[in-house]
Write an enzyme that holds these catalytic residues in place. Sequence first.
Site, PDB file in Angstrom:
ATOM      1  N   GLU A 127       0.272   5.278   0.663  1.00  0.00           N
ATOM      2  CA  GLU A 127      -0.671   6.324   1.084  1.00  0.00           C
ATOM      3  C   GLU A 127      -0.212   7.702   0.614  1.00  0.00           C
ATOM      4  OE1 GLU A 127      -1.225   5.650   5.303  1.00  0.00           O
ATOM      5  OE2 GLU A 127      -2.332   3.798   4.899  1.00  0.00           O
ATOM      6  N   GLU A 185      -3.119  -4.714  -2.945  1.00  0.00           N
ATOM      7  CA  GLU A 185      -3.627  -5.611  -3.993  1.00  0.00           C
ATOM      8  C   GLU A 185      -3.637  -4.895  -5.344  1.00  0.00           C
ATOM      9  OE1 GLU A 185      -4.956  -4.910  -1.046  1.00  0.00           O
ATOM     10  OE2 GLU A 185      -6.233  -6.533  -0.307  1.00  0.00           O
ATOM     11  N   CYS A 200     -10.200  -5.437   1.112  1.00  0.00           N
ATOM     12  CA  CYS A 200     -11.339  -4.513   1.221  1.00  0.00           C
ATOM     13  C   CYS A 200     -12.295  -4.759   0.051  1.00  0.00           C
ATOM     14  CB  CYS A 200     -10.846  -3.069   1.235  1.00  0.00           C
ATOM     15  SG  CYS A 200     -10.253  -2.474  -0.373  1.00  0.00           S
ATOM     16  N   CYS A 226     -10.954  -3.957  -3.386  1.00  0.00           N
ATOM     17  CA  CYS A 226      -9.938  -4.915  -3.858  1.00  0.00           C
ATOM     18  C   CYS A 226     -10.563  -6.256  -4.214  1.00  0.00           C
ATOM     19  CB  CYS A 226      -8.815  -5.056  -2.844  1.00  0.00           C
ATOM     20  SG  CYS A 226      -7.754  -3.591  -2.873  1.00  0.00           S
ATOM     21  N   ASN A 256       0.836  -1.203   0.000  1.00  0.00           N
ATOM     22  CA  ASN A 256       0.000   0.000   0.000  1.00  0.00           C
ATOM     23  C   ASN A 256       0.874   1.257   0.000  1.00  0.00           C
ATOM     24  OD1 ASN A 256       0.640  -0.743   2.700  1.00  0.00           O
ATOM     25  ND2 ASN A 256      -1.084   0.390   3.527  1.00  0.00           N
ATOM     26  N   CYS A 284      -4.185   0.598  -2.405  1.00  0.00           N
ATOM     27  CA  CYS A 284      -4.068  -0.664  -1.678  1.00  0.00           C
ATOM     28  C   CYS A 284      -2.973  -1.541  -2.270  1.00  0.00           C
ATOM     29  CB  CYS A 284      -5.390  -1.423  -1.742  1.00  0.00           C
ATOM     30  SG  CYS A 284      -6.675  -0.769  -0.661  1.00  0.00           S
TER      31      CYS A 284
HETATM   32  N1  THU Z   1      -5.346  -1.589   2.618  1.00  0.00           N
HETATM   33  C1  THU Z   1      -4.815  -2.390   1.654  1.00  0.00           C
HETATM   34  O1  THU Z   1      -3.719  -2.161   1.154  1.00  0.00           O
HETATM   35  N2  THU Z   1      -5.570  -3.454   1.253  1.00  0.00           N
HETATM   36  C2  THU Z   1      -6.778  -3.794   1.769  1.00  0.00           C
HETATM   37  O2  THU Z   1      -7.414  -4.709   1.274  1.00  0.00           O
HETATM   38  C3  THU Z   1      -7.289  -3.092   2.952  1.00  0.00           C
HETATM   39  C4  THU Z   1      -6.631  -1.785   3.238  1.00  0.00           C
HETATM   40  C5  THU Z   1      -4.576  -0.406   3.044  1.00  0.00           C
HETATM   41  C6  THU Z   1      -5.160   0.899   2.630  1.00  0.00           C
HETATM   42  C7  THU Z   1      -4.560   1.837   3.657  1.00  0.00           C
HETATM   43  O3  THU Z   1      -3.289   2.249   3.191  1.00  0.00           O
HETATM   44  C8  THU Z   1      -4.384   0.971   4.887  1.00  0.00           C
HETATM   45  O4  THU Z   1      -4.482  -0.364   4.452  1.00  0.00           O
HETATM   46  C9  THU Z   1      -5.400   1.228   5.978  1.00  0.00           C
HETATM   47  O5  THU Z   1      -6.678   1.151   5.486  1.00  0.00           O
END
Ligand code: THU
Length: 132
Positions: A46, A57, A90, A93, A44, A55
């Site tokens: 940000e 994925e 999530c 994803c 991920n 994300c």
């Molecule tokens: N996140 C992912 O990378 N994948 C997911 O399936 C769930 C959430 C990341 C997004 C964000 O950077 C952090 O986790 C907190 O939500």
Amino acid sequence: MSISNEDLINAAMEARDNAYCHYSGYSVGAAIIDDKDRLHVGCNVENAAYNLGNCAEAAAIAAMVQEGGKRIARIAVAGGRSEPGPCTPCGGCRQRINEFGDKNTVVIVIDDSNEWQEYSIDALLPASFHLD
Ligand code: THU
């Protein structure tokens, strides 16, 4: 099967080490085995403008597509604030995985006891949206 599920989880955990999660402190790594048995990873990333974060994925899928992979055979996801814990993908994803998945696509996550657990994408996203 070229790479074991344990090794795929390990690849996800290694990718997780590179996460840029300055704002949530929640790092995630994802590792994909594609239809040609090749490995692709992502983490991920940000952003100060929160909604621009990506994300893990999505990053792994982008890497797969860029390298010519067509389908996700297996995807492992590892996430958490300190030690990697359960991080089921999530909703967004799940849709992303579904786009490149099929009825055999397996989603692997580590559980509370650091064992891995596997799901079909269909179990995670039933009655999903498709365009033919
Ligand atoms: N996140 C992912 O990378 N994948 C997911 O399936 C769930 C959430 C990341 C997004 C964000 O950077 C952090 O986790 C907190 O939500």
